[in-house]
Design a protein around this motif. Structure first.
Motif, PDB file in Angstrom:
ATOM      1  N   ARG A 225       8.790  -4.510  13.546  1.00 26.77           N
ATOM      2  CA  ARG A 225       7.388  -3.628  13.669  1.00 26.77           C
ATOM      3  C   ARG A 225       6.746  -3.466  12.623  1.00 26.77           C
ATOM      4  NH1 ARG A 225       7.915   1.124  17.956  1.00 26.77           N
ATOM      5  NH2 ARG A 225       5.440   0.733  17.586  1.00 26.77           N
ATOM      6  N   PHE A 226       7.812  -2.834  11.586  1.00 27.34           N
ATOM      7  CA  PHE A 226       7.339  -2.378  10.435  1.00 27.34           C
ATOM      8  C   PHE A 226       6.651  -3.621   9.537  1.00 27.34           C
ATOM      9  CE2 PHE A 226       8.059  -1.806   5.865  1.00 27.34           C
ATOM     10  CZ  PHE A 226       7.692  -0.521   5.454  1.00 27.34           C
ATOM     11  N   ASP A 227       7.408  -4.790   9.590  1.00 28.37           N
ATOM     12  CA  ASP A 227       6.849  -5.944   8.916  1.00 28.37           C
ATOM     13  C   ASP A 227       5.649  -6.245   9.210  1.00 28.37           C
ATOM     14  OD1 ASP A 227       9.035  -5.928   6.974  1.00 28.37           O
ATOM     15  OD2 ASP A 227      10.134  -7.476   8.253  1.00 28.37           O
ATOM     16  N   ALA A 228       5.465  -6.394  10.710  1.00 24.11           N
ATOM     17  CA  ALA A 228       4.112  -6.632  11.300  1.00 24.11           C
ATOM     18  C   ALA A 228       2.854  -5.711  10.847  1.00 24.11           C
ATOM     19  CB  ALA A 228       4.281  -6.641  12.938  1.00 24.11           C
ATOM     20  N   ALA A 229       3.247  -4.522  11.006  1.00 22.79           N
ATOM     21  CA  ALA A 229       2.253  -3.472  10.574  1.00 22.79           C
ATOM     22  C   ALA A 229       2.211  -3.656   8.854  1.00 22.79           C
ATOM     23  CB  ALA A 229       2.713  -2.059  10.829  1.00 22.79           C
ATOM     24  N   MET A 230       3.002  -3.677   8.027  1.00 23.94           N
ATOM     25  CA  MET A 230       2.634  -3.972   6.575  1.00 23.94           C
ATOM     26  C   MET A 230       1.725  -5.334   6.463  1.00 23.94           C
ATOM     27  SD  MET A 230       3.159  -2.680   3.546  1.00 23.94           S
ATOM     28  CE  MET A 230       4.385  -1.765   3.348  1.00 23.94           C
ATOM     29  N   ALA A 231       2.100  -6.230   7.094  1.00 25.45           N
ATOM     30  CA  ALA A 231       1.171  -7.356   6.910  1.00 25.45           C
ATOM     31  C   ALA A 231      -0.214  -7.154   7.226  1.00 25.45           C
ATOM     32  CB  ALA A 231       1.813  -8.694   8.061  1.00 25.45           C
ATOM     33  N   GLU A 232      -0.275  -6.397   8.382  1.00 26.09           N
ATOM     34  CA  GLU A 232      -1.750  -5.949   8.716  1.00 26.09           C
ATOM     35  C   GLU A 232      -2.096  -4.984   7.667  1.00 26.09           C
ATOM     36  OE1 GLU A 232      -5.255  -5.670  10.640  1.00 26.09           O
ATOM     37  OE2 GLU A 232      -3.679  -7.024  11.227  1.00 26.09           O
ATOM     38  N   VAL A 233      -1.689  -4.125   7.265  1.00 24.33           N
ATOM     39  CA  VAL A 233      -2.027  -3.169   6.052  1.00 24.33           C
ATOM     40  C   VAL A 233      -2.552  -4.012   4.735  1.00 24.33           C
ATOM     41  CG1 VAL A 233      -1.531  -1.495   4.581  1.00 24.33           C
ATOM     42  CG2 VAL A 233      -1.156  -1.125   6.885  1.00 24.33           C
ATOM     43  N   LYS A 234      -2.242  -5.026   4.645  1.00 24.14           N
ATOM     44  CA  LYS A 234      -2.338  -5.852   3.627  1.00 24.14           C
ATOM     45  C   LYS A 234      -3.454  -6.921   3.857  1.00 24.14           C
ATOM     46  CE  LYS A 234       2.106  -6.233   1.039  1.00 24.14           C
ATOM     47  NZ  LYS A 234       2.821  -7.145   0.352  1.00 24.14           N
ATOM     48  N   ALA A 235      -3.426  -7.275   5.012  1.00 22.15           N
ATOM     49  CA  ALA A 235      -4.629  -8.138   5.458  1.00 22.15           C
ATOM     50  C   ALA A 235      -6.036  -7.356   5.760  1.00 22.15           C
ATOM     51  CB  ALA A 235      -4.243  -8.805   7.008  1.00 22.15           C
ATOM     52  N   ASN A 236      -5.824  -6.053   6.074  1.00 20.88           N
ATOM     53  CA  ASN A 236      -7.180  -5.380   6.326  1.00 20.88           C
ATOM     54  C   ASN A 236      -7.796  -4.627   4.808  1.00 20.88           C
ATOM     55  OD1 ASN A 236      -5.894  -2.882   5.748  1.00 20.88           O
ATOM     56  ND2 ASN A 236      -5.624  -2.569   8.305  1.00 20.88           N
ATOM     57  N   GLY A 237      -6.981  -4.952   3.748  1.00 19.01           N
ATOM     58  CA  GLY A 237      -7.487  -4.224   2.529  1.00 19.01           C
ATOM     59  C   GLY A 237      -6.958  -3.018   2.150  1.00 19.01           C
ATOM     60  N   THR A 238      -6.214  -2.246   2.915  1.00 13.77           N
ATOM     61  CA  THR A 238      -5.654  -1.125   2.518  1.00 13.77           C
ATOM     62  C   THR A 238      -4.734  -1.092   1.322  1.00 13.77           C
ATOM     63  OG1 THR A 238      -5.864  -0.380   5.056  1.00 13.77           O
ATOM     64  CG2 THR A 238      -4.378   1.131   3.498  1.00 13.77           C
ATOM     65  N   PHE A 239      -3.819  -2.043   1.408  1.00 15.56           N
ATOM     66  CA  PHE A 239      -3.014  -2.169   0.187  1.00 15.56           C
ATOM     67  C   PHE A 239      -3.732  -2.371  -1.211  1.00 15.56           C
ATOM     68  CE2 PHE A 239      -0.450  -4.507  -2.782  1.00 15.56           C
ATOM     69  CZ  PHE A 239       0.914  -3.901  -2.704  1.00 15.56           C
ATOM     70  N   GLU A 240      -4.774  -3.175  -1.164  1.00 15.60           N
ATOM     71  CA  GLU A 240      -5.487  -3.556  -2.258  1.00 15.60           C
ATOM     72  C   GLU A 240      -6.292  -2.238  -2.703  1.00 15.60           C
ATOM     73  OE1 GLU A 240      -6.854  -5.388  -5.655  1.00 15.60           O
ATOM     74  OE2 GLU A 240      -5.291  -5.952  -4.099  1.00 15.60           O
ATOM     75  N   ARG A 241      -6.778  -1.462  -1.661  1.00 12.35           N
ATOM     76  CA  ARG A 241      -7.473  -0.219  -2.141  1.00 12.35           C
ATOM     77  C   ARG A 241      -6.683   0.894  -2.670  1.00 12.35           C
ATOM     78  NH1 ARG A 241      -7.592   4.573   0.396  1.00 12.35           N
ATOM     79  NH2 ARG A 241      -6.578   3.855   2.162  1.00 12.35           N
ATOM     80  N   LEU A 242      -5.486   0.981  -1.938  1.00  8.86           N
ATOM     81  CA  LEU A 242      -4.659   2.039  -2.786  1.00  8.86           C
ATOM     82  C   LEU A 242      -3.870   1.445  -4.188  1.00  8.86           C
ATOM     83  CD1 LEU A 242      -2.394   2.656   0.475  1.00  8.86           C
ATOM     84  CD2 LEU A 242      -3.856   4.257  -0.637  1.00  8.86           C
ATOM     85  N   HIS A 243      -3.772   0.100  -4.414  1.00 11.42           N
ATOM     86  CA  HIS A 243      -3.290  -0.174  -5.485  1.00 11.42           C
ATOM     87  C   HIS A 243      -4.433   0.021  -6.635  1.00 11.42           C
ATOM     88  CE1 HIS A 243      -1.901  -3.246  -8.523  1.00 11.42           C
ATOM     89  NE2 HIS A 243      -0.629  -3.142  -7.844  1.00 11.42           N
ATOM     90  N   GLN A 244      -5.619  -0.458  -6.239  1.00  8.16           N
ATOM     91  CA  GLN A 244      -6.637  -0.051  -7.249  1.00  8.16           C
ATOM     92  C   GLN A 244      -6.772   1.454  -7.678  1.00  8.16           C
ATOM     93  OE1 GLN A 244      -8.769  -1.989  -8.981  1.00  8.16           O
ATOM     94  NE2 GLN A 244      -8.078  -3.898  -8.001  1.00  8.16           N
ATOM     95  N   GLU A 245      -6.571   2.115  -6.581  1.00  2.00           N
ATOM     96  CA  GLU A 245      -6.733   3.563  -6.836  1.00  2.00           C
ATOM     97  C   GLU A 245      -5.622   4.069  -7.829  1.00  2.00           C
ATOM     98  OE1 GLU A 245      -6.011   7.728  -4.036  1.00  2.00           O
ATOM     99  OE2 GLU A 245      -6.728   5.990  -3.134  1.00  2.00           O
ATOM    100  N   TYR A 246      -4.324   3.634  -7.638  1.00  2.21           N
ATOM    101  CA  TYR A 246      -3.368   4.317  -8.413  1.00  2.21           C
ATOM    102  C   TYR A 246      -2.994   3.396  -9.737  1.00  2.21           C
ATOM    103  CZ  TYR A 246      -1.612   7.621  -4.885  1.00  2.21           C
ATOM    104  OH  TYR A 246      -1.537   8.636  -4.034  1.00  2.21           O
ATOM    105  N   PHE A 247      -3.375   1.989  -9.710  1.00  4.55           N
ATOM    106  CA  PHE A 247      -2.965   1.294 -10.890  1.00  4.55           C
ATOM    107  C   PHE A 247      -4.090   0.653 -11.354  1.00  4.55           C
ATOM    108  CE2 PHE A 247       0.616   0.857  -7.836  1.00  4.55           C
ATOM    109  CZ  PHE A 247       1.443   1.962  -8.433  1.00  4.55           C
ATOM    110  N   GLY A 248      -5.244   0.662 -10.969  1.00  6.57           N
ATOM    111  CA  GLY A 248      -6.271  -0.128 -11.330  1.00  6.57           C
ATOM    112  C   GLY A 248      -6.223  -1.588 -11.534  1.00  6.57           C
ATOM    113  N   GLU A 249      -6.840  -2.247 -12.447  1.00  4.94           N
ATOM    114  CA  GLU A 249      -6.773  -3.846 -12.357  1.00  4.94           C
ATOM    115  C   GLU A 249      -5.113  -3.946 -12.678  1.00  4.94           C
ATOM    116  OE1 GLU A 249      -8.901  -5.793 -11.510  1.00  4.94           O
ATOM    117  OE2 GLU A 249     -10.391  -4.189 -11.392  1.00  4.94           O
TER     118      GLU A 249
END
Length: 249
Positions: A225-249
């Motif tokens: 269930r965790f893996d499926a949820a993480m895949a969705e968080v990456k697909a919906n752009g949340t992961f990329e938004r957080l990565h940009q917020e904390y690390f920039g390019e």
């Protein structure tokens, strides 16, 4: 009468221990702080950071609340096995040794390590570092790397990253070997220090495939269930938004 009473007690026991009831409680997550910018504590005591926000987004996708439980790194896997929390999310690299004890999620990011030295010191990290004082956090992949490739160095191990940074700032260390984002946050924004050598993510025998969450081996369904949820968080752009917020390019 006795049969009715027994049946009632049995039904109450089943209801209070059913999966549906268990789903209602928050997921407890073990974390070692500070390890900026992945995990750190704010002045009001709240725990935040890149991985903290990421996992909270995963919990929301799973429709579960989550609670963070502070635990020192040395005891973080024993704490999981002792059921102090449901899983670990603390910048933990997936390694073969750890996989003997826990069940990992799919890796969700990779963290390179970096050498940082005093800017006015001439040290070549690609040469023999015999006698050079090197600070690492005990029990981490950086500790394993230095121990394997520079056993003649003066390796100084600390219980947490704060101790490593404090001794570097006070001039008691020649080098620090740590996670690159932590070095960026705490050292490389100061002209007193400089990066030495390339970023390091090898060998795989030490670094593994990346960072993942660690679960008890019996909790395979929760991992799925965790893996499926993480895949969705990456697909919906949340992961990329957080990565940009904390690390920039």
């Amino acid at each position: 009468m006795r049969n009715s009473l027994f049946s009632g007690l049995l039904l109450a026991t089943v209801l209070t221990t059913s999966p549906a009831m268990a789903e209602e409680r928050p997921l407890r997550i073990g974390v070692d702080v500070p390890y900026m910018p992945f995990q750190y504590q704010q002045p009001d005591g709240a725990i935040t950071g890149f991985e903290v926000e990421l996992i909270e987004a995963v919990c929301a996708e799973m429709e579960r609340e989550c609670e963070w439980v502070k635990q020192g790194w040395d005891g973080i896997i024993p704490g999981l096995l002792a059921r102090k929390y449901d899983f670990i999310a603390s910048a933990m690299n997936i390694t073969e040794d750890r996989a003997h004890q826990v069940l990992f999620s799919q890796p969700y990011y990779q963290v390179p390590s970096v050498w940082v030295g005093q800017a006015d010191a001439e040290i070549d990290v690609e040469e023999d570092l015999a006698g050079v004082s090197i600070g690492v956090q005990q029990g981490t992949i950086q500790d394993r790397y230095v121990n394997k490739f520079h056993p003649k160095a003066d390796i100084r191990r600390y219980n947490d990253s704060g101790g490593v940074l404090n001794d570097m700032h006070s001039g008691r260390l020649d080098l620090v070997f740590t996670a690159f984002p932590l070095a960026q946050e705490a050292l490389l924004n100061d002209d007193t220090y400089t990066r030495r050598g390339p970023l390091i993510t090898e060998p795989k025998s030490i670094y593994g495939p990346g960072v993942g969450a660690a679960f008890r081996k019996r909790d395979r369904e929760l991992v799925e269930r965790f893996d499926a949820a993480m895949a969705e968080v990456k697909a919906n752009g949340t992961f990329e938004r957080l990565h940009q917020e904390y690390f920039g390019e």
